[in-house]
Design a protein around this motif. Structure first.
Motif, mmCIF file in Angstrom:
data_model
loop_
_atom_site.group_PDB
_atom_site.id
_atom_site.type_symbol
_atom_site.label_atom_id
_atom_site.label_comp_id
_atom_site.label_asym_id
_atom_site.label_seq_id
_atom_site.Cartn_x
_atom_site.Cartn_y
_atom_site.Cartn_z
ATOM 1 N N ARG A 228 0.824 -1.213 0.000
ATOM 2 C CA ARG A 228 0.000 0.000 0.000
ATOM 3 C C ARG A 228 0.862 1.268 0.000
ATOM 4 N N GLU A 356 -3.110 -9.128 7.929
ATOM 5 C CA GLU A 356 -3.762 -8.423 6.819
ATOM 6 C C GLU A 356 -5.282 -8.330 7.035
ATOM 7 N N ARG A 357 -5.843 -9.374 7.600
ATOM 8 C CA ARG A 357 -7.298 -9.378 7.839
ATOM 9 C C ARG A 357 -7.683 -8.262 8.828
ATOM 10 N N GLU A 360 -7.639 -5.016 6.898
ATOM 11 C CA GLU A 360 -8.811 -4.939 5.992
ATOM 12 C C GLU A 360 -10.090 -4.629 6.771
ATOM 13 N N GLU A 361 -10.245 -5.259 7.921
ATOM 14 C CA GLU A 361 -11.447 -5.018 8.743
ATOM 15 C C GLU A 361 -11.483 -3.563 9.227
ATOM 16 N N LYS A 364 -12.454 -1.365 6.329
ATOM 17 C CA LYS A 364 -13.899 -1.464 6.027
ATOM 18 C C LYS A 364 -14.713 -0.528 6.922
#
Length: 367
Positions: A228, A356-357, A360-361, A364
């Motif tokens: 990123r 990574e999860r 991402e959460e 979101k």
């Protein structure tokens, strides 16, 4: 009573790194260790290595020798099957031996873009030719102008990249600066859509400390393609803003008291976090600690950038809670002056194991 070098790195680390950057025929050549089949040492250390704290207590030279043996015997001989093992993860959290680091980073970053090392030589030469033509009015005018601007910016930025690396001889620093400039010009030739952005020199310089220029170019280009960070360098403000908000979410979850304190004072993540993550901590940590952060980053990616930030804030938590706006901002913008216990800081990153999860959460929640 441990001596610290002027950049905050420990002298033992500096000595090993310097001996690896052997100045031969005007180039920085990297004396890499070739993996060997296990020796007496690796059997001897095998049980000992189960106790991470025992390894941490070893003097630097012993620790390096011990870890080198184990990396050779257990990981590098069979990288494909060992890459994702919990054992390998345990080992890179202990710190990759200095002489193994270039090889490890190269394997960990990989080359998804399938860039041939020879491409670097061609692009660097082409950049030199084009730069010379930058005032002409030809079909390459726009690209040449971009190169000329890049060359001007590099002239200012590169000497600032590692001003604290006084432990290098002048000719070593000069060679490193030249190589950083060449690498970034070659990158601009390959990716004019991304171009050069201030801060890239930190990434280029870090890779060049441990790799040959061709390998460093391949690694640099792949890192910017996968991470990123490219959004930060391309000034994609909407994305960067969301990443900063995502960090705020994580801060509220993991260090709620500190988040409330920052909110009261009006301290927001961009005030400190941009400089930390855009240089992958190379700008803000002593070189030996920054190298250990990179050991994690090349394997686990962007989640490490936020994981390390949370670990730093956790260590500084009680002090920050007692300070006003100016006091907090001063500490957060002068991390190199903090005498972090490296093993403790890295252990905190490991204990939280942000992935990574999680990122991402958090992202979101900000959309």
């Amino acid at each position: 009573g441990e001596m610290i070098d002027c950049d905050g790195s420990k002298p033992d680390f500096v000595a090993v790194l310097r001996s690896q950057l052997l100045c031969s025929s005007g180039t920085i050549s990297h004396a890499e260790q070739v993996p060997q089949k296990s020796s007496f040492w690796s059997y001897f250390w095998f049980q000992f290595m189960r106790d991470i704290h025992a390894v941490e207590r070893l003097p630097f030279a012993e620790r390096e020798r011990c870890l080198t043996e184990v990396w050779n015997a257990e990981v590098l001989l069979d990288w494909d099957s060992m890459r994702d093992s919990s054992r390998t993860r345990e080992l890179y959290y202990m710190g990759v031996p200095v002489t193994m680091r270039g090889r490890f980073w190269r394997l960990a970053i990989g080359n998804r873009l399938q860039i041939q090392p020879s491409m670097y030589v061609e692009l660097a030469a082409l950049a030199g030719e084009r730069r010379a033509q930058s005032d002409g009015n030809n079909i390459y005018f726009e690209k040449n102008q971009l190169l000329a601007k890049t060359a001007q910016a590099l002239h200012v930025d590169v000497p600032r990249t590692f001003p604290h690396l006084e432990f290098f001889h002048e000719n070593e620093t000069l060679k490193l600066s030249e190589n950083v400039s060449k690498l970034l010009e070659a990158f601009v030739m390959l990716r004019p859509d991304v171009g050069y952005s201030q801060g890239m020199s930190f990434l280029g310089a870090m890779l060049l400390l441990y790799m040959e220029p061709c390998d460093a170019f391949v690694a640099f280009t792949n890192v910017l393609n996968e991470s990123r960070l490219s959004s930060f360098f391309q000034n994609e403000f909407d994305k960067v803003n969301i990443y900063m908000q995502a960090f705020s979410q994580l801060l509220a979850k993991h260090l709620p008291s500190l988040k409330r304190h920052f909110d009261r004072l009006g301290i927001e993540p961009p005030m400190f976090l941009l400089g930390w993550v855009m240089s992958i901590y190379t700008r803000v940590f002593p070189l030996d600690l920054a190298s250990r952060v990179w050991d994690l980053f090349v394997m686990e990616g962007d989640s490490v950038l936020f994981g390390v930030a949370l670990a730093v804030l956790e260590v500084l938590d009680s002090r920050l809670l007692s300070l006003d706006f100016e006091g907090c901002v001063h500490i957060l913008s002068h991390l190199r002056q903090e005498a972090f216990d490296q093993d403790d800081l890295i252990r905190r990153v490991h204990a939280r194991s942000l992935n990574e999860r999680d990122i991402e959460e958090a992202i979101k929640l900000c959309r």
